[in-house]
Design a protein around this motif. Structure first.
Motif, PDB file in Angstrom:
ATOM      1  N   ILE A   1       5.191  -0.084  -8.123  1.00 45.23           N
ATOM      2  CA  ILE A   1       4.236  -1.208  -8.032  1.00 45.23           C
ATOM      3  C   ILE A   1       2.794  -0.718  -7.888  1.00 45.23           C
TER       4      ILE A   1
ATOM      5  N   PRO B   1       7.688   0.490  -2.337  1.00 49.30           N
ATOM      6  CA  PRO B   1       8.204   1.082  -1.109  1.00 49.30           C
ATOM      7  C   PRO B   1       8.749   0.040  -0.134  1.00 49.30           C
TER       8      PRO B   1
ATOM      9  N   HIS C   1       8.140   1.690   5.930  1.00 49.45           N
ATOM     10  CA  HIS C   1       7.865   3.110   6.206  1.00 49.45           C
ATOM     11  C   HIS C   1       6.569   3.187   7.028  1.00 49.45           C
TER      12      HIS C   1
ATOM     13  N   ASP D   1       2.868   5.658   6.986  1.00 46.22           N
ATOM     14  CA  ASP D   1       2.130   6.693   6.258  1.00 46.22           C
ATOM     15  C   ASP D   1       1.528   7.683   7.246  1.00 46.22           C
TER      16      ASP D   1
ATOM     17  N   GLN E   1      -4.762  -0.014   7.897  1.00 50.29           N
ATOM     18  CA  GLN E   1      -4.464  -0.052   6.464  1.00 50.29           C
ATOM     19  C   GLN E   1      -4.746  -1.468   5.981  1.00 50.29           C
TER      20      GLN E   1
ATOM     21  N   ILE F   1      -4.539  -4.477   2.502  1.00 50.32           N
ATOM     22  CA  ILE F   1      -4.163  -4.868   1.135  1.00 50.32           C
ATOM     23  C   ILE F   1      -4.917  -6.158   0.815  1.00 50.32           C
TER      24      ILE F   1
ATOM     25  N   LEU G   1       3.361  -8.209   1.240  1.00 53.70           N
ATOM     26  CA  LEU G   1       3.380  -7.115   2.214  1.00 53.70           C
ATOM     27  C   LEU G   1       4.288  -7.524   3.375  1.00 53.70           C
TER      28      LEU G   1
ATOM     29  N   TRP H   1      -3.620  -4.168   8.639  1.00 45.44           N
ATOM     30  CA  TRP H   1      -2.590  -3.934   9.652  1.00 45.44           C
ATOM     31  C   TRP H   1      -2.805  -2.602  10.362  1.00 45.44           C
TER      32      TRP H   1
ATOM     33  N   HIS I   1       5.762  -0.763   7.562  1.00 46.16           N
ATOM     34  CA  HIS I   1       5.280  -1.698   6.540  1.00 46.16           C
ATOM     35  C   HIS I   1       5.798  -1.277   5.176  1.00 46.16           C
TER      36      HIS I   1
ATOM     37  N   SER J   1       6.539  -3.124   0.868  1.00 46.06           N
ATOM     38  CA  SER J   1       6.553  -4.321   0.047  1.00 46.06           C
ATOM     39  C   SER J   1       7.973  -4.891   0.076  1.00 46.06           C
TER      40      SER J   1
ATOM     41  N   TYR K   1      -5.513  -1.760  -2.652  1.00 44.69           N
ATOM     42  CA  TYR K   1      -5.328  -1.182  -1.319  1.00 44.69           C
ATOM     43  C   TYR K   1      -6.695  -0.726  -0.829  1.00 44.69           C
TER      44      TYR K   1
HETATM   45  O1  LIG Z   1       2.179  -2.954  -1.462  1.00 44.15           O
HETATM   46  C1  LIG Z   1       2.704  -3.256  -0.397  1.00 44.15           C
HETATM   47  O2  LIG Z   1       3.050  -4.407  -0.125  1.00 44.15           O
HETATM   48  C2  LIG Z   1       2.983  -2.182   0.618  1.00 44.15           C
HETATM   49  C3  LIG Z   1       1.947  -1.137   0.614  1.00 44.15           C
HETATM   50  C4  LIG Z   1       2.357   0.079   1.355  1.00 44.15           C
HETATM   51  O3  LIG Z   1       3.493   0.280   1.660  1.00 44.15           O
HETATM   52  C5  LIG Z   1       1.328   1.052   1.734  1.00 44.15           C
HETATM   53  O4  LIG Z   1       0.137   0.812   1.462  1.00 44.15           O
HETATM   54  O5  LIG Z   1       1.690   2.071   2.335  1.00 44.15           O
END
Ligand SMILES: O=C(O)CCC(=O)C(=O)O
Length: 342
Positions: free
Chosen positions: A174, A228, A231, A233, A245, A247, A260, A306, A312, A314, A327
């Motif tokens: 994605i 994803p 998880h 990061d 972070q 979105i 998200l 967040w 977090h 998707s 992002y």
């Molecule tokens: O695109 C999403 O909804 C999740 C984004 C994500 O997992 C991230 O930015 O680490």
């Protein structure tokens, strides 16, 4: 024989600090003599954000190319343009542990003095749940320009579902590896977005990230959700540091349309939860949804921010339309002490 790296203050033709050290590290890592540089990832990221190049994009280049430092500098200019002298001067001061340059300081003071964009209720929500939604983060014209740009990049026509599944080397699940575009700089330069992050970090002395976009079409039998899933990061084995972070939804994103998904409130629990795991157990391999995951629906133009300690990810897009996002977060200048919210 340990490899010695140049100091972060050493510069090349572009005058950008720390760049030579990153390049020398990559060269050493390529020949499997990776020197230890504990805690330098934030500075790496700050320098790349200031230059407008992506983290993955740069390491991909460094690990396979960049035979000389001059070639690396030339790649930066070819990829993201000549570095902005304002950013270079700000970076130089930060690396030399000098006060922020006067012009930059005046700009940061103006952001700090500007009216809040997150209300007391928003900040209370952030403190309790670890996420917050900034509505109308960008203008409608900026949103439309971003949608047009991302769709053109992936060859998608929003009225033609067939076109949503075209493969391209820039699409990884994605995620879309599109970073350098004026339509995406709008959010990075937005004072409204900067102010929201300044409220959460407790300082405006921040750097917007040069990050990628996302195009997440509805799931099909032969195009299942690639992740994803939940998880972090973060390096969960290292001391945990505050981070954010974000979105930015460019399309209306109902919960079922691949929104998200986070585990609200887990920023209060993560350190203790980690101590409950048996030694050697991988936190990522636990059933993170069982911790209480929740999709965060939003309107076109909403920025969801967040706390990086929340699991977090998707989720499958079970809706009718693609989810289109950018992002973006802001990170504090390395070495700064902050008085953050929460
Ligand atoms: O695109 C999403 O909804 C999740 C984004 C994500 O997992 C991230 O930015 O680490």
């Amino acid at each position: 024989m340990p490899v010695s790296l140049p100091s972060s203050t050493e510069t090349g033709a572009l005058g950008v600090p720390h760049l030579k050290r990153m390049w020398a590290f990559a060269v050493a890592a390529r020949s499997a003599t990776e020197p230890s540089r504990p805690g330098e990832e934030r500075l790496d990221h700050q320098v790349l954000n200031a230059l407008g190049v992506g983290l993955h994009q740069t390491w991909e280049y460094l690990m396979h190319n960049a035979s000389t430092f001059e070639a690396f500098e030339a790649w930066i200019v070819a990829t993201a343009g000549t570095p902005d002298p304002f950013n270079v001067e700000r970076l130089r001061a930060a690396v030399h542990r000098e006060p922020c340059p006067k012009v930059a300081r005046a700009w940061l003071d103006a952001i700090e003095a500007s009216p809040p964009v997150l209300s007391d209720a928003d900040l209370a929500h952030w403190n309790e749940h670890g996420y917050v939604v900034l509505h109308d983060a960008i203008t409608e014209a900026e949103r439309q320009a971003a949608v047009k740009t991302i769709c053109a990049h992936v060859g998608a026509d929003l009225e033609d579902p067939e076109s949503w599944y075209r493969s391209s080397t820039d699409r990884h699940g994605i995620m879309v590896e599109l970073i350098q575009h004026s339509a995406l700089d709008a959010a990075r330069r937005s004072p409204r977005i900067h102010k929201a992050f300044a409220q959460l970090w407790g300082t405006a002395d921040l750097w917007p990230t040069a990050d990628r976009c996302g195009f997440h079409p509805p799931q099909r039998q032969y195009c299942p959700f690639p992740g994803p899933d939940l998880h972090w990061d973060l390096d969960l084995a290292a001391p945990l540091a505050f981070d954010t972070q974000g979105i930015l939804y460019f399309t209306d994103t109902p919960a079922e349309q691949g929104a998200l998904t986070v585990v609200p409130g887990f920023h209060h629990k993560l350190p203790d939860w980690l101590t409950t795991l048996e030694p050697g157990v991988d936190p990522h391999q636990q059933d993170l949804h069982a911790l209480g995951s929740k999709p965060i629906a939003g309107r076109a133009g909403d920025l969801v921010i967040w706390h990086a300690w929340l699991p977090h990810g998707s989720r499958p897009n079970l809706g009718e339309r693609p989810r289109i996002v950018q992002y973006i977060t802001h990170a504090a200048t390395v070495g700064m002490t902050t008085a953050r919210a929460g």
